[in-house]
Every structure is written in C-alpha cells, then in structure tokens.
Design a protein around this motif. Structure first.
Motif, PDB file in Angstrom:
ATOM      1  N   SER A 540      -2.918   5.137 -10.111  1.00 25.20           N
ATOM      2  CA  SER A 540      -2.866   3.790 -10.675  1.00 25.20           C
ATOM      3  C   SER A 540      -1.610   3.583 -11.519  1.00 25.20           C
ATOM      4  N   SER A 541      -1.005   4.680 -11.987  1.00 25.85           N
ATOM      5  CA  SER A 541       0.239   4.595 -12.745  1.00 25.85           C
ATOM      6  C   SER A 541       1.428   4.238 -11.862  1.00 25.85           C
ATOM      7  N   GLY A 542       1.228   4.352 -10.570  1.00 24.92           N
ATOM      8  CA  GLY A 542       2.306   4.091  -9.636  1.00 24.92           C
ATOM      9  C   GLY A 542       2.946   5.351  -9.094  1.00 24.92           C
ATOM     10  N   SER A 543       2.657   6.483  -9.704  1.00 26.70           N
ATOM     11  CA  SER A 543       3.239   7.744  -9.245  1.00 26.70           C
ATOM     12  C   SER A 543       2.464   8.281  -8.045  1.00 26.70           C
ATOM     13  N   TRP A 544       3.145   9.116  -7.261  1.00 21.17           N
ATOM     14  CA  TRP A 544       2.525   9.698  -6.073  1.00 21.17           C
ATOM     15  C   TRP A 544       1.732  10.936  -6.427  1.00 21.17           C
ATOM     16  N   LYS A 545       0.722  11.208  -5.653  1.00 20.79           N
ATOM     17  CA  LYS A 545      -0.049  12.436  -5.828  1.00 20.79           C
ATOM     18  C   LYS A 545       0.871  13.636  -5.636  1.00 20.79           C
ATOM     19  N   LEU A 546       0.799  14.579  -6.577  1.00 22.11           N
ATOM     20  CA  LEU A 546       1.583  15.800  -6.481  1.00 22.11           C
ATOM     21  C   LEU A 546       0.918  16.778  -5.522  1.00 22.11           C
ATOM     22  N   LEU A 547       1.624  17.833  -5.171  1.00 18.00           N
ATOM     23  CA  LEU A 547       1.113  18.850  -4.245  1.00 18.00           C
ATOM     24  C   LEU A 547       0.585  18.193  -2.973  1.00 18.00           C
ATOM     25  N   PHE A 548       1.391  17.303  -2.450  1.00 18.23           N
ATOM     26  CA  PHE A 548       0.999  16.539  -1.268  1.00 18.23           C
ATOM     27  C   PHE A 548       1.206  17.358   0.002  1.00 18.23           C
ATOM     28  N   LEU A 549       0.137  17.506   0.766  1.00 24.32           N
ATOM     29  CA  LEU A 549       0.195  18.147   2.070  1.00 24.32           C
ATOM     30  C   LEU A 549      -0.262  17.130   3.111  1.00 24.32           C
ATOM     31  N   PRO A 550       0.570  16.789   4.085  1.00 24.32           N
ATOM     32  CA  PRO A 550       0.180  15.791   5.086  1.00 24.32           C
ATOM     33  C   PRO A 550      -1.087  16.155   5.847  1.00 24.32           C
ATOM     34  N   SER A 551      -1.426  17.435   5.884  1.00 20.32           N
ATOM     35  CA  SER A 551      -2.627  17.864   6.608  1.00 20.32           C
ATOM     36  C   SER A 551      -3.889  17.827   5.748  1.00 20.32           C
ATOM     37  N   SER A 552      -3.751  17.511   4.469  1.00 19.98           N
ATOM     38  CA  SER A 552      -4.907  17.462   3.569  1.00 19.98           C
ATOM     39  C   SER A 552      -5.697  16.181   3.765  1.00 19.98           C
ATOM     40  N   TRP A 553      -7.026  16.285   3.701  1.00 20.93           N
ATOM     41  CA  TRP A 553      -7.890  15.120   3.849  1.00 20.93           C
ATOM     42  C   TRP A 553      -8.091  14.360   2.531  1.00 20.93           C
ATOM     43  N   LYS A 554      -7.542  14.847   1.451  1.00 27.16           N
ATOM     44  CA  LYS A 554      -7.746  14.200   0.157  1.00 27.16           C
ATOM     45  C   LYS A 554      -7.064  12.835   0.141  1.00 27.16           C
ATOM     46  N   GLY A 555      -7.876  11.813  -0.112  1.00 28.76           N
ATOM     47  CA  GLY A 555      -7.373  10.448  -0.116  1.00 28.76           C
ATOM     48  C   GLY A 555      -7.551   9.728   1.206  1.00 28.76           C
ATOM     49  N   PHE A 556      -8.165  10.420   2.175  1.00 31.24           N
ATOM     50  CA  PHE A 556      -8.280   9.843   3.506  1.00 31.24           C
ATOM     51  C   PHE A 556      -9.724   9.923   4.009  1.00 31.24           C
ATOM     52  N   THR A 557     -10.007   9.155   5.049  1.00 27.64           N
ATOM     53  CA  THR A 557     -11.325   9.116   5.670  1.00 27.64           C
ATOM     54  C   THR A 557     -11.266   9.819   7.016  1.00 27.64           C
ATOM     55  N   GLU A 558     -11.959  10.940   7.133  1.00 29.99           N
ATOM     56  CA  GLU A 558     -12.013  11.667   8.398  1.00 29.99           C
ATOM     57  C   GLU A 558     -10.628  11.824   9.022  1.00 29.99           C
ATOM     58  N   GLY A 559      -9.678  12.201   8.201  1.00 21.48           N
ATOM     59  CA  GLY A 559      -8.325  12.363   8.684  1.00 21.48           C
ATOM     60  C   GLY A 559      -7.404  12.744   7.543  1.00 21.48           C
ATOM     61  N   ASN A 560      -6.122  12.575   7.765  1.00 18.93           N
ATOM     62  CA  ASN A 560      -5.121  12.947   6.775  1.00 18.93           C
ATOM     63  C   ASN A 560      -3.907  12.051   6.938  1.00 18.93           C
ATOM     64  N   ALA A 561      -2.785  12.433   6.305  1.00 15.95           N
ATOM     65  CA  ALA A 561      -1.588  11.598   6.398  1.00 15.95           C
ATOM     66  C   ALA A 561      -1.035  11.556   7.812  1.00 15.95           C
ATOM     67  N   TRP A 562      -1.179  12.650   8.554  1.00 21.70           N
ATOM     68  CA  TRP A 562      -0.767  12.639   9.950  1.00 21.70           C
ATOM     69  C   TRP A 562      -1.580  11.613  10.742  1.00 21.70           C
ATOM     70  N   THR A 563      -2.846  11.515  10.424  1.00 23.29           N
ATOM     71  CA  THR A 563      -3.731  10.589  11.130  1.00 23.29           C
ATOM     72  C   THR A 563      -3.450   9.144  10.745  1.00 23.29           C
ATOM     73  N   TYR A 564      -3.398   8.880   9.444  1.00 24.03           N
ATOM     74  CA  TYR A 564      -3.421   7.504   8.961  1.00 24.03           C
ATOM     75  C   TYR A 564      -2.057   6.858   8.799  1.00 24.03           C
ATOM     76  N   THR A 565      -0.982   7.640   8.825  1.00 29.37           N
ATOM     77  CA  THR A 565       0.331   7.013   8.724  1.00 29.37           C
ATOM     78  C   THR A 565       0.548   6.002   9.844  1.00 29.37           C
ATOM     79  N   TRP A 566      -0.105   6.236  10.983  1.00 29.59           N
ATOM     80  CA  TRP A 566       0.050   5.350  12.130  1.00 29.59           C
ATOM     81  C   TRP A 566      -0.877   4.133  12.086  1.00 29.59           C
ATOM     82  N   PHE A 567      -1.777   4.080  11.088  1.00 34.22           N
ATOM     83  CA  PHE A 567      -2.743   2.987  11.119  1.00 34.22           C
ATOM     84  C   PHE A 567      -2.169   1.728  10.453  1.00 34.22           C
TER      85      PHE A 567
END
Length: 754
Positions: A540-567
């Motif tokens: 909410s501060s505007g900063s990005w989540k640290l320790l970001f792994l595109p394969s992590s499901w944290k912040g996503f629904t049944e997927g990850n950044a690889w999955t949802y970047t295309w949505f």
C-alpha cells in the motif's frame, strides 16, 4: 437432391396441460433424427476425465463422471466409487458404493452426491464399506445418457438412464429370496456431513425424503436441501429403515443425520426391477410432480430419447477428416460442454431462489451452478455461438440471482453463494453475450447489478458477494499485497472486468461510465514492475514486494507471476508496449519451453494448461506478429495434453472449460478476450468443420471451415480466405461467423513468417 436439415434448438415453455418445462428440439423433418444423421454418440467416451492425469499426478485429475445425464440435466445419475473423488467416480477404483443422483462435472472441490441407491443380495447392510460391490471395466459401459455395470459381489446388472429431472434405474437380479434395494439418504460427496434428513415409505412402491447439507462446495454460506421421490416398478415384499447403526424392520420413516431405507424382494433369475427417482430443490411434493416427467416404465425408450437429444447437440458441429482419436476427443469435449450449468427449475417452472423464496421461471429455464471464474473464458462463448437460446436463459438466471440475493454471484452452487474464486466475471459473461447480439433479456437490471458490484463495498471480506478489497482497488489503483491475499490476481481480474463493463456502458450510451471504467481497466499497469517486466505484488506504500520470485504463488490465485503477467486479455497491445516486443516474445518462448522433471514429464516450463488463468496465452503470439508459434503451440497442446483415454483431460475440466478450449482450438479459433467480439485464429485439426447456426438468433446459416492439406505435420497456416476474399489478419469477427460463409485455410508443414 440432397436434403438439408436445419436444427432448431430452443428451450421453451410447454403448454399448461403439459405441466412442465423441458429441453425441446425440432427440425424441418418430423422423422427420427438417427435415421437421417450419423450417430455421433459413438465418438463420445464418458470415461474420459475420470482417471488421474498421470503426467501431472493429483493436480491433473479432471473430476468428470461417467454416468447417465441428458443435456444440462438436473439429475446426473452416476456411480460413486470407494475413494474420495470430487465427482464420485475414480477410474482406478475397484469398488462401487452405489448410484447417486447429483454430480458436478470437472470441479476442483467436492460436492453433491445426493440420494444413493444400491441393489444388493444377502443380509441387510447399511454402511458404505459393507454394501459396496466389486466391479470391473470389462463389464462396464458408458455412452451419452446411459451407463451399465455388473455388480460382481451380487451378480446384479445395473443400468442407468435419465430424463432432465428423473433418474431411471434398471436392475437385473439373480434368483434370490433375499434381494434388497438400499436407499442411503445421507450419502454425500460434500466435505461436511448432513445436518438433517428425512425418509418416509409411503406405500409398497413409493419412498420420499430429503437431505440437508451444511456449508456446501468450497465454503458455501448456507445449507441446501435436496428432496426426492422414488417409484418402484414392482411392489416390495417388506421394508425397513435405519438411523445410525440401528436397523428398524417394518418401520416406515426416520429423521436424523445418518439415515436410510431398504426394501426387500424375492426375485427369479433375470428378473428386472426398475426404479424412477426424481429430485427437486423446492420440496417433496415437487419431487413427486417431477416423477411425471417419465410417465411410463419403458427404460429403452428413455435411453433412446437421451441418445437422440445428445445427437442433436453433437450435430451442431460436424467434422470431416482427422483421426478416430481426434474425433473421440473432440466430441467427448463437446459433450462435456453441454453438462453445466444445469437446469434448476421443476417441471412446473418452480425453483428456490438465492433468498430461499420460491420463484416461477415463467419465461425461461432457470440454470444453476456456474463456474464463472473458469467458464467465462470459452465455455460461455461457445454456448453463445452454438446455443444462444440456452445462453440467453443462463444470463437471465444470473440476473434473477442478482435480484434475489442483491449481488451477482461469482461461483454460485445451486442457489447458494460460495466463497470460491475471485473476480467479478458475471460481467464478462453478460457483456460478451449482449455484445454478440443476444439481447432479449433485461439489460437495464443486469447493468444496474454489475455496476453495483464495481462500485459498492461488499458486505464481507470473503469472496461471497461483490468485489473483495474494492475500497483498496479504488484508493490505490491496485489491490495492495499487505491488505489482502491474491492481490495481484484480484487487480488484474478487476481491471479486465472493468473493461468488459466499459464496453457494455458504451453500447448502452453511458459515456461517463464508459470513461470511468476504461480508466480503471488500465489499473493493470499499476502492478506491472518495469524492472522485472512481471506483474508483481505491491504494498500500500507503493513499494514492491521484496524477495520477489516469479514462480512464487504469493499474491496470486492458483498461479504466479509467470501465469498472471499475461492476464491482460483486453489490452495485449498495451502489455507488449510495457514489456517491449522482444522481451514479450522471448518470455512467451520460455513460457512454452519443454521441461522435464524426474517425477513427471512436463511439456512446457511454466504453462499449466490444466489451470485457467493462462489458457489464452498460446494465442498471444498472434498479437506479436508471430502467429506460426501460436499454431505450433496450440497443436502441441491438443496432441500431447489431451487423449481419448480416461486420463485424457489435463486438469479439472471445471464445468466444461478445458473441454471448450479444445473444441474451439480444434476448429481453429479461440475467444482470447470475451467482451471483444472476435476470435484469434489458430490451427484446426480437421479438414472440414461445419457449424450449424441457430435459426432464431443467427438465421439458421452454416459456417464452414476448410483446412486444405491439414495433417499432423501440416500445422501451419499459409493463407486464409473468407468467402473468397483474402483475409490478411489473424482474427475473425463473431459477426463474420454467424452471418454464415466459408473460411479456407491453406495448411503446410512450413511456417509462414511474413
């Protein structure tokens, strides 16, 4: 002269004297359909999707059932086996518990499995582990509208068929002075056990009752009740009930949470006993009324009527060429697309609403159990194309649920809101339907409710009603990671839903709303990290989540950044600009790169076809100017991930979503962005596909797709013509299809790169 038959499919009110609503078909000729057309049910294998998809382990279970059902039937009469299967049946199982009357098709949560019937021989048994029977696939058969199995523990042949609201059982017994039919009222496939049930033996051929299930299907808010009424073709000699572990002989009724009834017969060798079981979600009297849907005891007649109903739907798409395997996969997929949502009203139109009041579907058929998070993508667009009258009634059903419950549902199970999945995808279904020309429903009330969901804070932080975290979405322009789970997925799905609502607003002349929702449709940019070029959780501060792994499901629904970047289906061109075209293509290439893991084989490194958020991604190469890669990937998915075996669906079918993906892709086009009235062109697998279009909405025309020289090697499109004119684009309009015509694709084994 060759006769041309126009299939007119509609769902309509029958006259008052008929006392019910039913799925009705008509054609120009009043002859038996099967005498005029090929029997396409021979290509349907209901066992497809009943086994574990071995390449993915448990994640790959499609959760389909093999039992008897008619198109969109309220009764799904199917065997339940001895393992914990969401749809009741596991192909790998060795025992059958019995045959229950309600089942979900392809869902990722357990549900239904109500009112189980099991014929047995010998002593009375009241527990599943005791009355179950060994069975073998060698003595088992399933075709559309029919199921048969030998219950080897008892020497009983069981056969099942159905009408819309009645399950029809046919049991062939051996000679016995100790034959029984068990009615397990409290058997269920739900996570939670029943909280109330009732059974009453009315006379020596009639049993009625109900069962109430709490917290249904993936966290439903409130209980639901299934009522039933049974008729036996032969009066039973004796009867009894049970409650808990106690058997009560010659007792005619029980009430409790673990109850059932049984009836006794003396049978001769080969004696047939038939049972009709009607269900209702309104009451016992309504279940008794629904029994009139089959007013006779002619099992074969009902079986043939079910087969004919299926043939008429399957013939909406006729294919030529291809292999037997491909036809089996295709027509079984089409079959699975016509199972859900299911009819919900009784034969006199009555049904129970979201507010538990009784309503009358006087101008439509009421449908229930919408897997909207999944099916907005291609299942509902397919119904819009093939069965617009059905789709119209489904939209009306959603509007009725809004009027009764105050909110459009996300994943309604029967007449219950559930805490299942995210987004607000009723807007995608309704907008896509309306913009494609199906408009004979109350769009004003629909828009009112959809706008409410987009602007009003929901009453709960659970995903029952409305848009969860809407205040954050409006305040920050995204859903913050530190405020609620699945934040990135929520942001992206809300942005897409806003775009759909904007298109509807524009069509309705609501310019201010159009501007507002189009601005919000661009909120997807607020979770795009320009450094990593991925969609990324943001605080909410505007900063990005640290320790970001595109394969992590944290912040996503049944997927990850690889999955949802295309949505971002509504603005793929904008996504390409954000990522840069070169990175966009390289990321897609890596996304679909073959990957091997010691435990199982994976055909792609990140693409997971068994889950919905990225099912449109194979078609994104079209937007980047490399359509030959779309053609290659789509054909690879169809060839390697689908099969004509019981394990032939690569994940939860989710009420027809994976099946509808295959149907569209096998025809050579796909709706990447519902709400946009166009389809992206892929690579068809048949040499000729004929779509018979609806008479009322589309004028009964035909749209023909011809793939010249198509084969397993010739997967690339070299040129396209539409009605004799060259088509220099990789997409086709919905209107171009429903106006009828011919699309010709020249196929080759060499990709066209310019």
């Amino acid at each position: 002269m060759k006769k041309i038959y126009i299939i007119m499919i509609s769902i309509l009110l029958i006259s008052m004297s008929a006392e019910h609503i039913e799925f009705k078909f008509s054609s120009i000729e009043e002859k038996s359909y099967l005498t005029e057309k090929e029997d396409l049910t021979k290509y349907v294998n209901p066992f497809i999707g009943t086994d574990i998809y071995s390449k993915l382990g448990a994640m790959g279970r499609a959760n389909c059932y093999p039992g008897a059902v008619v198109p969109f039937g309220m009764v799904q009469l199917s065997p339940d086996t001895d393992m914990d299967n969401f749809a009741g049946y596991g192909y790998e199982d060795k025992y059958i518990l019995g045959f229950s009357h309600t089942h979900l098709s392809g869902c990722g949560c357990p549900g239904m499995g109500n009112i189980l019937v099991m014929p047995i021989i010998g002593e009375i048994k009241i527990k599943e582990e005791d009355y179950k029977s060994v069975f073998s696939h060698d003595e088992e058969e399933a075709t559309p509208g029919y199921y048969m199995v030998m219950l080897k523990s008892y020497g009983i042949k069981a056969e099942l068929t159905t009408s819309t609201r009645v399950g029809f059982h046919k049991y062939t017994f051996p000679a016995s002075s100790n034959a029984h039919v068990i009615v397990d009222v409290t058997h269920t496939l739900e996570d939670d056990e029943p909280i109330d049930a009732f059974v009453k033996i009315i006379d020596n051929e009639t049993i009625v009752g109900y069962v109430t299930i709490p917290n249904p299907f993936c966290g439903g808010k409130t209980p639901y009740t299934t009522y039933f009424a049974m008729k036996f073709s032969k009066p039973f000699d004796a009867f009894g009930t049970w409650n808990g572990n106690t058997i009560y002989y010659e007792n005619s009724s029980q009430k409790g949470v673990d109850i059932g009834a049984f009836v006794n017969y003396t049978t001769y060798e080969g004696e047939i006993i038939k049972i009709k079981v009607a269900i209702s979600y309104v009451g016992i009297e309504q279940a008794l009324l629904n029994l009139k849907e089959i007013p006779h005891w002619d099992f074969e007649k009902v079986k043939e009527e079910a087969k004919e109903a299926w043939n008429k739907l399957l013939h909406l798409i006729e294919v030529e060429g291809g292999t037997e395997r491909q036809k089996t996969i295709f027509y079984t997929a089409l079959y699975h697309c016509f199972l859900m949502p299911h009819i919900f009203n009784d034969i006199n139109g009555l049904y129970i609403g979201m507010d538990d009041k009784i309503y009358n579907a006087s101008d439509h058929i009421q449908y229930a159990t919408f897997s909207l998070w999944d099916t907005f993508r291609s299942e509902h667009p397919l119904l819009t194309l093939l069965l617009p009258s059905v789709q119209r009634d489904m939209v009306i059903s959603l509007i009725e649920y809004y009027k009764q419950g105050g909110w459009f549902p996300k994943w309604p199970f029967l007449n219950r809101y559930t805490n299942c999945m995210i987004g607000d995808h009723a807007v995608a279904v309704i907008a896509d339907t309306y913009l494609k020309g199906i408009r004979d429903f109350d769009i004003i009330t629909a828009y009112e409710g959809l706008r409410k969901s987009a602007l009003t804070t929901p009453p709960s932080t659970h995903d029952y009603e409305g848009r969860v975290a809407l205040p954050y979405y409006l305040k920050y322009g995204y859903v913050p990671y530190d405020k609620i789970s699945q934040s990135v997925s929520r942001t992206l799905e809300y942005a897409y839903d806003d775009w759909c609502l904007a298109q509807l607003a524009k069509e309705l002349g609501k310019e201010d709303d159009y501007e507002m929702f189009m601005k919000r449709a661009m909120y997807y940019r607020n979770v795009f990290d320009n450094f990593t070029k991925f969609m990324r959780p943001r605080y909410s501060s505007g900063s990005w989540k640290l320790l970001f792994l595109p394969s992590s499901w944290k912040g996503f629904t049944e997927g990850n950044a690889w999955t949802y970047t295309w949505f971002v289906p509504h603005d793929i061109d904008g996504l390409i600009k954000l990522m840069g075209k070169e990175i966009f293509i390289k990321r897609l290439d890596h996304f679909f790169k073959r990957f091997s893991y010691p435990a199982w084989y994976m055909p792609f490194s990140h693409y997971w076809h068994g889950n919905e958020p990225d099912q449109h991604v194979p078609y994104l190469y079209n937007y980047a100017g490399e359509p030959w890669k779309t053609q290659y990937i789509v054909r690879k998915i169809m060839a390697e991930l689908y099969d004509d075996a019981p394990s032939g669906i690569p994940g939860n079918d989710d009420c027809g979503q994976l099946s509808s993906w295959y149907v569209f892709s096998a025809m050579g086009f796909y709706p990447v962005c519902p709400g946009n009235t166009s389809y992206q062109i892929g690579s068809p697998i048949f040499s000729k596909i004929t779509i018979h279009l609806d008479e009322k909405y589309y004028g009964g025309k035909e749209f023909v797709i011809i793939a010249k020289n198509v084969s397993e090697e010739n997967i690339y499109v070299r040129s396209i013509t539409l009605n004799g004119e060259e088509l220099n684009r990789t997409w086709i309009k919905h209107l171009e299809i429903v106006n009828g015509g011919t699309l010709i694709l020249e196929m080759s084994n060499i990709p066209r790169r310019n």
